[in-house]
Design a protein around this motif. Structure first.
Motif, PDB file in Angstrom:
ATOM      1  N   CYS A  94     -10.037   1.234  -3.453  1.00 22.11           N
ATOM      2  CA  CYS A  94      -9.524   2.207  -4.409  1.00 22.11           C
ATOM      3  C   CYS A  94      -9.970   1.838  -5.823  1.00 22.11           C
ATOM      4  O   CYS A  94      -9.876   0.682  -6.235  1.00 22.11           O
ATOM      5  CB  CYS A  94      -8.000   2.239  -4.324  1.00 22.11           C
ATOM      6  N   SER A  95     -10.441   2.836  -6.563  1.00 20.17           N
ATOM      7  CA  SER A  95     -10.921   2.570  -7.924  1.00 20.17           C
ATOM      8  C   SER A  95      -9.766   2.327  -8.884  1.00 20.17           C
ATOM      9  O   SER A  95      -9.962   1.855  -9.996  1.00 20.17           O
ATOM     10  CB  SER A  95     -11.763   3.752  -8.406  1.00 20.17           C
ATOM     11  N   LYS A  96      -8.549   2.651  -8.467  1.00 16.01           N
ATOM     12  CA  LYS A  96      -7.391   2.497  -9.349  1.00 16.01           C
ATOM     13  C   LYS A  96      -6.617   1.214  -9.085  1.00 16.01           C
ATOM     14  O   LYS A  96      -6.335   0.460  -9.994  1.00 16.01           O
ATOM     15  CB  LYS A  96      -6.445   3.690  -9.146  1.00 16.01           C
ATOM     16  N   CYS A  97      -6.241   0.994  -7.825  1.00 16.21           N
ATOM     17  CA  CYS A  97      -5.347  -0.131  -7.528  1.00 16.21           C
ATOM     18  C   CYS A  97      -6.041  -1.239  -6.737  1.00 16.21           C
ATOM     19  O   CYS A  97      -5.407  -2.230  -6.402  1.00 16.21           O
ATOM     20  CB  CYS A  97      -4.112   0.362  -6.779  1.00 16.21           C
ATOM     21  N   ASP A  98      -7.339  -1.075  -6.430  1.00 15.59           N
ATOM     22  CA  ASP A  98      -8.102  -2.080  -5.700  1.00 15.59           C
ATOM     23  C   ASP A  98      -7.654  -2.301  -4.258  1.00 15.59           C
ATOM     24  O   ASP A  98      -8.125  -3.213  -3.595  1.00 15.59           O
ATOM     25  CB  ASP A  98      -8.096  -3.433  -6.435  1.00 15.59           C
ATOM     26  N   GLN A  99      -6.742  -1.496  -3.756  1.00 17.16           N
ATOM     27  CA  GLN A  99      -6.367  -1.591  -2.351  1.00 17.16           C
ATOM     28  C   GLN A  99      -7.510  -1.056  -1.505  1.00 17.16           C
ATOM     29  O   GLN A  99      -8.201  -0.126  -1.901  1.00 17.16           O
ATOM     30  CB  GLN A  99      -5.145  -0.702  -2.081  1.00 17.16           C
ATOM     31  N   GLN A 100      -7.657  -1.631  -0.333  1.00 16.87           N
ATOM     32  CA  GLN A 100      -8.651  -1.084   0.581  1.00 16.87           C
ATOM     33  C   GLN A 100      -7.991  -0.077   1.502  1.00 16.87           C
ATOM     34  O   GLN A 100      -6.823  -0.220   1.856  1.00 16.87           O
ATOM     35  CB  GLN A 100      -9.290  -2.207   1.394  1.00 16.87           C
TER      36      GLN A 100
END
Ligand SMILES: [Zn+2]
Length: 130
Positions: A94-100
Protein backbone atom coordinates in the motif's frame (compact mmCIF):
# COMPACT_ATOMS: atom_id res chain seq x y z
CA UNK A 1 -11.78 -27.08 19.75
CA UNK A 2 -8.64 -26.01 17.91
CA UNK A 3 -10.01 -27.32 14.63
CA UNK A 4 -13.23 -25.29 14.72
CA UNK A 5 -13.95 -23.62 11.44
CA UNK A 6 -11.59 -25.85 9.53
CA UNK A 7 -12.31 -28.48 6.94
CA UNK A 8 -10.18 -30.85 4.91
CA UNK A 9 -12.41 -30.98 1.86
CA UNK A 10 -13.66 -28.54 -0.72
CA UNK A 11 -11.96 -25.82 -2.70
CA UNK A 12 -9.36 -23.39 -1.52
CA UNK A 13 -10.14 -19.71 -1.44
CA UNK A 14 -8.72 -16.85 -3.49
CA UNK A 15 -8.68 -13.16 -2.64
CA UNK A 16 -11.90 -11.27 -3.31
CA UNK A 17 -12.98 -7.71 -2.61
CA UNK A 18 -14.32 -8.80 0.77
CA UNK A 19 -11.79 -11.49 1.74
CA UNK A 20 -8.06 -10.96 1.42
CA UNK A 21 -6.56 -12.71 4.43
CA UNK A 22 -7.08 -16.05 6.12
CA UNK A 23 -8.97 -14.23 8.87
CA UNK A 24 -11.69 -13.27 6.39
CA UNK A 25 -12.49 -16.87 5.52
CA UNK A 26 -15.41 -18.39 7.35
CA UNK A 27 -14.16 -21.89 6.65
CA UNK A 28 -10.40 -22.27 6.72
CA UNK A 29 -9.37 -25.42 4.94
CA UNK A 30 -6.29 -27.45 5.75
CA UNK A 31 -3.91 -27.00 2.86
CA UNK A 32 -5.16 -23.51 1.99
CA UNK A 33 -2.24 -21.73 0.28
CA UNK A 34 -1.25 -18.46 1.96
CA UNK A 35 1.39 -15.75 1.59
CA UNK A 36 3.07 -14.93 4.89
CA UNK A 37 3.62 -11.27 5.81
CA UNK A 38 4.08 -11.86 9.52
CA UNK A 39 6.60 -11.01 12.18
CA UNK A 40 9.18 -13.73 11.52
CA UNK A 41 11.68 -11.94 9.30
CA UNK A 42 13.32 -14.90 7.60
CA UNK A 43 9.89 -16.23 6.61
CA UNK A 44 8.45 -12.94 5.45
CA UNK A 45 7.16 -13.11 1.90
CA UNK A 46 7.19 -16.91 1.87
CA UNK A 47 4.40 -19.12 0.69
CA UNK A 48 2.97 -21.69 3.07
CA UNK A 49 -0.12 -23.77 3.65
CA UNK A 50 -2.60 -23.49 6.48
CA UNK A 51 -2.66 -26.53 8.74
CA UNK A 52 -4.78 -25.95 11.82
CA UNK A 53 -5.62 -23.48 14.57
CA UNK A 54 -3.64 -23.56 17.77
CA UNK A 55 -5.52 -21.39 20.28
CA UNK A 56 -5.79 -18.13 18.30
CA UNK A 57 -2.88 -18.69 15.97
CA UNK A 58 -3.14 -20.19 12.53
CA UNK A 59 -0.43 -22.79 12.18
CA UNK A 60 1.10 -22.87 8.70
CA UNK A 61 3.53 -25.28 7.12
CA UNK A 62 6.38 -24.12 4.93
CA UNK A 63 7.82 -26.10 2.04
CA UNK A 64 10.78 -27.17 4.20
CA UNK A 65 8.40 -28.71 6.73
CA UNK A 66 8.68 -25.96 9.36
CA UNK A 67 5.47 -25.22 11.28
CA UNK A 68 4.85 -21.73 12.63
CA UNK A 69 1.86 -19.96 14.17
CA UNK A 70 0.59 -16.65 12.78
CA UNK A 71 -2.19 -14.22 13.36
CA UNK A 72 -4.63 -15.03 10.52
CA UNK A 73 -4.53 -11.37 9.35
CA UNK A 74 -0.84 -11.93 8.50
CA UNK A 75 -1.70 -14.66 6.02
CA UNK A 76 -2.75 -13.37 2.60
CA UNK A 77 -4.90 -15.32 0.19
CA UNK A 78 -3.75 -16.20 -3.33
CA UNK A 79 -4.85 -14.15 -6.31
CA UNK A 80 -5.52 -17.26 -8.36
CA UNK A 81 -5.31 -21.03 -8.12
CA UNK A 82 -4.93 -22.85 -11.42
CA UNK A 83 -6.60 -26.12 -12.36
CA UNK A 84 -3.60 -28.06 -11.07
CA UNK A 85 -3.98 -26.49 -7.66
CA UNK A 86 -0.96 -24.21 -7.98
CA UNK A 87 -1.49 -20.91 -6.15
CA UNK A 88 -0.36 -17.60 -7.64
CA UNK A 89 0.16 -14.57 -5.46
CA UNK A 90 0.09 -10.98 -6.68
CA UNK A 91 1.08 -9.05 -3.58
CA UNK A 92 1.28 -5.26 -3.54
CA UNK A 93 2.40 -2.77 -0.94
CA UNK A 94 0.00 0.00 0.00
CA UNK A 95 1.32 3.43 -0.94
CA UNK A 96 -0.26 4.92 2.18
CA UNK A 97 0.24 2.56 5.10
CA UNK A 98 2.91 0.18 3.69
CA UNK A 99 0.76 -2.86 4.46
CA UNK A 100 0.95 -5.64 1.95
CA UNK A 101 -2.24 -6.92 0.39
CA UNK A 102 -3.15 -9.45 -2.30
CA UNK A 103 -4.79 -8.43 -5.55
CA UNK A 104 -7.96 -10.20 -6.58
CA UNK A 105 -7.88 -11.95 -9.95
CA UNK A 106 -10.00 -9.12 -11.34
CA UNK A 107 -7.62 -6.44 -10.07
CA UNK A 108 -4.58 -8.29 -11.38
CA UNK A 109 -6.12 -8.47 -14.85
CA UNK A 110 -7.50 -4.94 -14.78
CA UNK A 111 -5.83 -2.08 -16.59
CA UNK A 112 -5.13 -0.14 -13.41
CA UNK A 113 -3.95 -1.91 -10.30
CA UNK A 114 -4.94 -0.53 -6.93
CA UNK A 115 -2.06 1.23 -5.18
CA UNK A 116 -3.74 1.39 -1.78
CA UNK A 117 -4.84 -1.45 0.45
CA UNK A 118 -8.61 -1.98 0.80
CA UNK A 119 -8.66 -0.25 4.21
CA UNK A 120 -7.00 2.91 2.93
CA UNK A 121 -9.06 2.88 -0.26
CA UNK A 122 -12.22 2.69 1.81
CA UNK A 123 -11.08 5.55 4.01
CA UNK A 124 -10.21 7.88 1.19
CA UNK A 125 -13.41 6.98 -0.63
CA UNK A 126 -11.58 6.15 -3.85
CA UNK A 127 -13.26 2.84 -4.40
CA UNK A 128 -15.04 2.80 -7.69
CA UNK A 129 -15.93 -0.86 -8.00
CA UNK A 130 -19.50 -0.39 -6.92
ZN1 LIG B 1 -3.15 1.00 3.33
Amino acid sequence: MPTAGTSSSGEFACATASQRTLKDLRTKRKGQPVFVVGHVLERKGAEATFEVFNVRLAVVKFSDGTLLGYDPVELLLPTEIDDKGVAYFEIRQCSKCDQQFPLTAEEAQGEVEPTECPDCANESGLRTDS
